[in-house]
Design a protein around this motif. Structure first.
Motif, PDB file in Angstrom:
ATOM      1  N   SER A  58       0.815  -1.211   0.000  1.00 27.55           N
ATOM      2  CA  SER A  58       0.000   0.000   0.000  1.00 27.55           C
ATOM      3  C   SER A  58       0.855   1.270   0.000  1.00 27.55           C
ATOM      4  CB  SER A  58      -0.922  -0.010   1.222  1.00 27.55           C
ATOM      5  OG  SER A  58      -1.564   1.226   1.376  1.00 27.55           O
ATOM      6  N   ARG A  59       1.849   1.317   0.862  1.00 26.48           N
ATOM      7  CA  ARG A  59       2.698   2.521   0.957  1.00 26.48           C
ATOM      8  C   ARG A  59       3.573   2.704  -0.270  1.00 26.48           C
ATOM      9  NH1 ARG A  59      -0.852   3.987   3.630  1.00 26.48           N
ATOM     10  NH2 ARG A  59      -0.763   4.312   5.844  1.00 26.48           N
ATOM     11  N   PHE A  60       4.030   1.599  -0.856  1.00 31.23           N
ATOM     12  CA  PHE A  60       4.811   1.690  -2.090  1.00 31.23           C
ATOM     13  C   PHE A  60       3.951   2.302  -3.193  1.00 31.23           C
ATOM     14  CE2 PHE A  60       6.488   0.156  -6.096  1.00 31.23           C
ATOM     15  CZ  PHE A  60       7.847   0.417  -5.961  1.00 31.23           C
ATOM     16  N   ARG A  61       2.744   1.804  -3.335  1.00 35.20           N
ATOM     17  CA  ARG A  61       1.821   2.349  -4.351  1.00 35.20           C
ATOM     18  C   ARG A  61       1.557   3.824  -4.096  1.00 35.20           C
ATOM     19  NH1 ARG A  61      -2.356  -1.431  -7.144  1.00 35.20           N
ATOM     20  NH2 ARG A  61      -3.176   0.619  -7.585  1.00 35.20           N
ATOM     21  N   ASP A  62       1.320   4.195  -2.853  1.00 36.87           N
ATOM     22  CA  ASP A  62       1.049   5.601  -2.531  1.00 36.87           C
ATOM     23  C   ASP A  62       2.223   6.500  -2.914  1.00 36.87           C
ATOM     24  OD1 ASP A  62      -1.384   4.796  -1.490  1.00 36.87           O
ATOM     25  OD2 ASP A  62      -0.790   5.050   0.613  1.00 36.87           O
ATOM     26  N   GLU A  63       3.435   6.101  -2.548  1.00 38.39           N
ATOM     27  CA  GLU A  63       4.629   6.916  -2.810  1.00 38.39           C
ATOM     28  C   GLU A  63       4.875   7.067  -4.308  1.00 38.39           C
ATOM     29  OE1 GLU A  63       8.012   9.216  -1.685  1.00 38.39           O
ATOM     30  OE2 GLU A  63       6.285   8.555  -0.532  1.00 38.39           O
ATOM     31  N   PHE A  64       4.753   5.968  -5.052  1.00 39.29           N
ATOM     32  CA  PHE A  64       5.024   6.038  -6.482  1.00 39.29           C
ATOM     33  C   PHE A  64       3.887   6.692  -7.258  1.00 39.29           C
ATOM     34  CE2 PHE A  64       8.653   3.780  -5.306  1.00 39.29           C
ATOM     35  CZ  PHE A  64       9.549   3.853  -6.350  1.00 39.29           C
ATOM     36  N   THR A  65       2.672   6.596  -6.772  1.00 37.23           N
ATOM     37  CA  THR A  65       1.560   7.317  -7.386  1.00 37.23           C
ATOM     38  C   THR A  65       1.756   8.816  -7.208  1.00 37.23           C
ATOM     39  OG1 THR A  65       0.014   5.492  -7.045  1.00 37.23           O
ATOM     40  CG2 THR A  65      -0.942   7.684  -7.322  1.00 37.23           C
ATOM     41  N   ARG A  66       2.244   9.206  -6.041  1.00 35.53           N
ATOM     42  CA  ARG A  66       2.443  10.615  -5.725  1.00 35.53           C
ATOM     43  C   ARG A  66       3.617  11.213  -6.492  1.00 35.53           C
ATOM     44  NH1 ARG A  66       5.331  13.317  -1.975  1.00 35.53           N
ATOM     45  NH2 ARG A  66       6.157  11.465  -0.995  1.00 35.53           N
ATOM     46  N   ARG A  67       4.670  10.443  -6.719  1.00 36.76           N
ATOM     47  CA  ARG A  67       5.907  11.016  -7.253  1.00 36.76           C
ATOM     48  C   ARG A  67       6.265  10.615  -8.676  1.00 36.76           C
ATOM     49  NH1 ARG A  67      10.489  10.406  -2.910  1.00 36.76           N
ATOM     50  NH2 ARG A  67      11.636  11.374  -4.615  1.00 36.76           N
ATOM     51  N   ALA A  68       5.571   9.658  -9.261  1.00 35.72           N
ATOM     52  CA  ALA A  68       5.930   9.186 -10.604  1.00 35.72           C
ATOM     53  C   ALA A  68       4.679   9.123 -11.477  1.00 35.72           C
ATOM     54  CB  ALA A  68       6.579   7.809 -10.522  1.00 35.72           C
ATOM     55  N   GLN A  69       4.892   9.184 -12.765  1.00 35.28           N
ATOM     56  CA  GLN A  69       3.801   8.999 -13.721  1.00 35.28           C
ATOM     57  C   GLN A  69       3.652   7.499 -13.945  1.00 35.28           C
ATOM     58  OE1 GLN A  69       1.812  11.292 -14.983  1.00 35.28           O
ATOM     59  NE2 GLN A  69       2.857  12.931 -13.891  1.00 35.28           N
ATOM     60  N   VAL A  70       2.783   6.859 -13.167  1.00 34.58           N
ATOM     61  CA  VAL A  70       2.612   5.415 -13.268  1.00 34.58           C
ATOM     62  C   VAL A  70       1.150   5.058 -13.450  1.00 34.58           C
ATOM     63  CG1 VAL A  70       4.631   4.864 -11.847  1.00 34.58           C
ATOM     64  CG2 VAL A  70       2.400   5.032 -10.782  1.00 34.58           C
ATOM     65  N   ASN A  71       0.943   3.940 -14.078  1.00 32.02           N
ATOM     66  CA  ASN A  71      -0.375   3.313 -14.145  1.00 32.02           C
ATOM     67  C   ASN A  71      -0.233   1.960 -13.480  1.00 32.02           C
ATOM     68  OD1 ASN A  71      -1.525   5.398 -15.773  1.00 32.02           O
ATOM     69  ND2 ASN A  71      -0.525   4.496 -17.552  1.00 32.02           N
ATOM     70  N   TRP A  72      -1.071   1.687 -12.502  1.00 29.02           N
ATOM     71  CA  TRP A  72      -1.066   0.389 -11.837  1.00 29.02           C
ATOM     72  C   TRP A  72      -1.987  -0.524 -12.628  1.00 29.02           C
ATOM     73  CZ3 TRP A  72       2.666  -0.135  -8.513  1.00 29.02           C
ATOM     74  CH2 TRP A  72       3.178   1.011  -7.901  1.00 29.02           C
ATOM     75  N   VAL A  73      -1.422  -1.559 -13.196  1.00 35.60           N
ATOM     76  CA  VAL A  73      -2.172  -2.425 -14.109  1.00 35.60           C
ATOM     77  C   VAL A  73      -2.054  -3.883 -13.672  1.00 35.60           C
ATOM     78  CG1 VAL A  73      -1.899  -0.842 -16.074  1.00 35.60           C
ATOM     79  CG2 VAL A  73      -0.198  -2.648 -15.685  1.00 35.60           C
ATOM     80  N   ASP A  74      -2.861  -4.721 -14.298  1.00 32.64           N
ATOM     81  CA  ASP A  74      -2.747  -6.167 -14.087  1.00 32.64           C
ATOM     82  C   ASP A  74      -1.435  -6.650 -14.686  1.00 32.64           C
ATOM     83  OD1 ASP A  74      -5.240  -6.313 -12.877  1.00 32.64           O
ATOM     84  OD2 ASP A  74      -6.268  -6.680 -14.787  1.00 32.64           O
ATOM     85  N   ALA A  75      -1.008  -7.813 -14.260  1.00 35.88           N
ATOM     86  CA  ALA A  75       0.273  -8.379 -14.702  1.00 35.88           C
ATOM     87  C   ALA A  75       0.369  -8.472 -16.226  1.00 35.88           C
ATOM     88  CB  ALA A  75       0.486  -9.755 -14.076  1.00 35.88           C
ATOM     89  N   GLU A  76      -0.739  -8.773 -16.885  1.00 35.84           N
ATOM     90  CA  GLU A  76      -0.725  -8.957 -18.338  1.00 35.84           C
ATOM     91  C   GLU A  76      -0.467  -7.649 -19.096  1.00 35.84           C
ATOM     92  OE1 GLU A  76      -3.587  -9.904 -16.455  1.00 35.84           O
ATOM     93  OE2 GLU A  76      -2.570 -11.809 -16.061  1.00 35.84           O
ATOM     94  N   GLN A  77      -0.859  -6.522 -18.543  1.00 33.31           N
ATOM     95  CA  GLN A  77      -0.673  -5.230 -19.209  1.00 33.31           C
ATOM     96  C   GLN A  77       0.596  -4.504 -18.773  1.00 33.31           C
ATOM     97  OE1 GLN A  77      -3.947  -5.664 -17.620  1.00 33.31           O
ATOM     98  NE2 GLN A  77      -4.608  -6.615 -19.530  1.00 33.31           N
ATOM     99  N   ALA A  78       1.325  -5.051 -17.842  1.00 38.73           N
ATOM    100  CA  ALA A  78       2.486  -4.361 -17.266  1.00 38.73           C
ATOM    101  C   ALA A  78       3.685  -4.354 -18.207  1.00 38.73           C
ATOM    102  CB  ALA A  78       2.880  -5.022 -15.944  1.00 38.73           C
ATOM    103  N   GLN A  79       4.418  -3.233 -18.166  1.00 39.57           N
ATOM    104  CA  GLN A  79       5.715  -3.145 -18.833  1.00 39.57           C
ATOM    105  C   GLN A  79       6.811  -3.650 -17.893  1.00 39.57           C
ATOM    106  OE1 GLN A  79       5.012   1.129 -19.458  1.00 39.57           O
ATOM    107  NE2 GLN A  79       5.861   0.789 -21.507  1.00 39.57           N
ATOM    108  N   ALA A  80       6.551  -3.506 -16.603  1.00 38.68           N
ATOM    109  CA  ALA A  80       7.518  -3.953 -15.597  1.00 38.68           C
ATOM    110  C   ALA A  80       6.775  -4.502 -14.389  1.00 38.68           C
ATOM    111  CB  ALA A  80       8.427  -2.807 -15.172  1.00 38.68           C
ATOM    112  N   HIS A  81       7.392  -5.493 -13.791  1.00 34.60           N
ATOM    113  CA  HIS A  81       6.880  -6.075 -12.553  1.00 34.60           C
ATOM    114  C   HIS A  81       7.804  -5.632 -11.424  1.00 34.60           C
ATOM    115  CE1 HIS A  81       4.120  -8.618 -14.763  1.00 34.60           C
ATOM    116  NE2 HIS A  81       5.124  -8.943 -15.565  1.00 34.60           N
TER     117      HIS A  81
END
Length: 165
Positions: A58-81
């Protein structure tokens, strides 16, 4: 001199803001290799602390949502895991009194974060071991101190990523 001091202070502030200076805890970061779509693949937590997995995620998602241009996607649509790995988590005595009575304790975490290519599984970026700790008074909430240590380690991970790219 007294009249110019406020103007110098305001001028310095405007110069810092105008040139794009950010404090590291709020500085925007760019993910490696142009990655935008990411998925947290795994939280590797060898400890017996069951609260760490959901909290770290949860905190990792919060920090990276706040500071990076990211889209949280399912594993199949991800460019990186992303793999979040707790290397170690412990609490120990930091300060003892005259009769060896524990007065203050410390929660310590060592965390590693890896970005892996969704195409071939190769490592795009690794934080290496990031450690942090938080002290707490004996008899107070140990988990709250552990949570703060994890938040600090995640922030330092984001700072390291921002410094690399």
């Amino acid at each position: 001199m007294q009249r110019t001091f406020p103007y110098l202070t305001i001028g310095l502030f405007l110069l810092l803001v105008g040139c794009g200076y950010h404090f590291s805890a709020s500085a925007p970061i760019t993910l490696p290799s142009g990655v935008v779509n990411i998925h947290i693949q795994e939280v590797d937590n060898p400890t017996l602390e069951a609260w760490i997995d959901p909290y770290l995620r949860s905190r990792f998602r919060d920090e990276f949502t706040r500071r990076a241009q990211v889209n949280w996607v399912d594993a199949e649509q991800a460019q990186a895991h992303v793999v979040l790995r707790i290397i170690a988590y412990s609490t120990d005595t930091e300060l003892s009194g005259a009769q060896d009575q524990t007065l203050r304790e410390r929660a310590t975490v060592i965390l590693e974060t890896e970005f892996l290519s969704a195409v071939d599984g190769s490592r795009i970026w690794s934080s290496g071991h990031i450690s942090d700790y938080e002290t707490f008074e004996t008899g107070t909430n140990e988990v709250a101190a552990g949570e703060r240590a994890i938040e600090n380690a995640i922030r330092r991970t984001a700072d390291a990523l921002g410094a690399d790219y």
